[in-house]
Write an enzyme that holds these catalytic residues in place. Sequence first.
Site, PDB file in Angstrom:
ATOM      1  N   LYS A   1       1.023  -1.188  -0.055  1.00 46.98           N
ATOM      2  CA  LYS A   1      -0.048  -0.040   0.003  1.00 46.98           C
ATOM      3  C   LYS A   1       0.752   1.169  -0.246  1.00 46.98           C
ATOM      4  CE  LYS A   1      -4.318   0.234   0.713  1.00 46.98           C
ATOM      5  NZ  LYS A   1      -5.381  -0.659  -0.164  1.00 46.98           N
TER       6      LYS A   1
HETATM    7  N1  GLU Z   1      -7.286  -0.105  -3.105  1.00 47.10           N
HETATM    8  C1  GLU Z   1      -7.934  -1.373  -3.233  1.00 47.10           C
HETATM    9  C2  GLU Z   1      -7.879  -2.435  -2.071  1.00 47.10           C
HETATM   10  O1  GLU Z   1      -7.723  -2.073  -0.956  1.00 47.10           O
HETATM   11  C3  GLU Z   1      -7.524  -2.246  -4.554  1.00 47.10           C
HETATM   12  C4  GLU Z   1      -6.047  -2.669  -4.864  1.00 47.10           C
HETATM   13  C5  GLU Z   1      -5.600  -2.948  -6.033  1.00 47.10           C
HETATM   14  O2  GLU Z   1      -6.609  -3.371  -6.721  1.00 47.10           O
HETATM   15  O3  GLU Z   1      -4.656  -3.420  -6.084  1.00 47.10           O
HETATM   16  O4  GLU Z   1      -8.187  -3.593  -2.342  1.00 47.10           O
END
Ligand code: GLU
Length: 420
Positions: free
Chosen positions: A109
């Site tokens: 993240k």
């Molecule tokens: N931000 C989204 C999540 O928390 C998607 C992450 C992604 O698609 O890589 O799952």
Amino acid sequence: MFPEFLESPTYQLARQQYERITGLLDLPQSERERTLWPRRAIVVSVPVRMDNGATRIFPGYRVQHHLSVGPTKGGLRYHPDVTLGEVAALAMWMSWKCALCGLPYGGAKGGVACDPTQLSRSELERLTRRYTQEMIPFIGPHVDVMAPDLGTDEQTMAWMMDTYSMHVGHPVPQIVTGKPVNLGGSACRREATGLGVAYLVNRTAESLGLSGRPLRIAIQGFGKVGAAAAVQLHRFGAKIIAVSDVHGGVFRQGGLDPAAVADFVQRGHRLVDFPDADRITNDELLTLDCDVLIPAAIERQITEHNVRRLRCRILAEAANGPTTAEADAILREQTDIHVIPDILCNAGGVIVSYFEWVQDLQSFFWSEAEVRDRLYRQLEAAHHQVQQYRKKTGFYIRDAALALGITRIIEAKKLRGLFP
Ligand code: GLU
């Protein structure tokens, strides 16, 4: 040992969950530690020339949790409260989520501590390009693949893809997912998380015998995830009785038309001013009498202070980490509320991100029907495995989902050795 730089309430929550599961599984300490600490935690300064000529420095972060089975994967968020610890927690959750859903990724993240609503489009573009530039030594289509999260969108991904592509000298669409479709994005990616939430809500309502009449649904957070889930559930015949954003919510007993609310907000109005509906606070929304409560905003919204007042049958966690450890201990005992845990409930987003990455790597694109069909099949498999594991172990549903994800990673690490 607890590295101070990760200290934050959200990291503590992720760590408490992890310790609970590794305790339940009775894992040796050495295995516990290896999977707990992130592989890399990167902090950068992002200087941005503002429209008024001044320069501001924004702190930028990226945490890559593990690289044992493939690249790391996860969103990038723009929010004033972003910290390294929050991002590290969200990266861990991405790891468990990907492992649970059988995706060949570790979790990651990223975030920039900024308020995107206070930045102009060109300031956002400069911030995004500079953050990407700072990340270039640490990312790549087989190293770390970013996607949208809170405060970022398809345009953010387009700027990232362009910055990275200019650096390597040719287009590299597979460096990010959640791009616009005409830059190599996938059909259905934009609404994928909401589609997954709606699928699992219906599936759970069916198993609880609630599908005889329209489900009454309250949704906290009317962003990319909440709005898409609302539209899809409404299409399936549910009554969306309340929705909210940071400023508060609106309630209508007879049900709201979520497409009309989305259109109202898109035209520049405040959600709380939506006509012919009662204004409510976010706290009132969370404690409404309803069949399904969907927290689709940020972490730690269901707490020890409101959990006993919840009046839903299904708690569908569309946000990451919406329930604190204290509230969860109460939910665990409260068998009349059925939880769809976050790492399963909101997995539709990263599942379609995986499809986007695969399509980009092959330069071969799928139809909307193919994407939806594969999404539902992959979610169904994860849902089924959680149910089976729960029956076998007697674990609470969140513990079952986390235990499945965590053990798969620990196994992969054991098979490979110490490097990953
Ligand atoms: N931000 C989204 C999540 O928390 C998607 C992450 C992604 O698609 O890589 O799952």
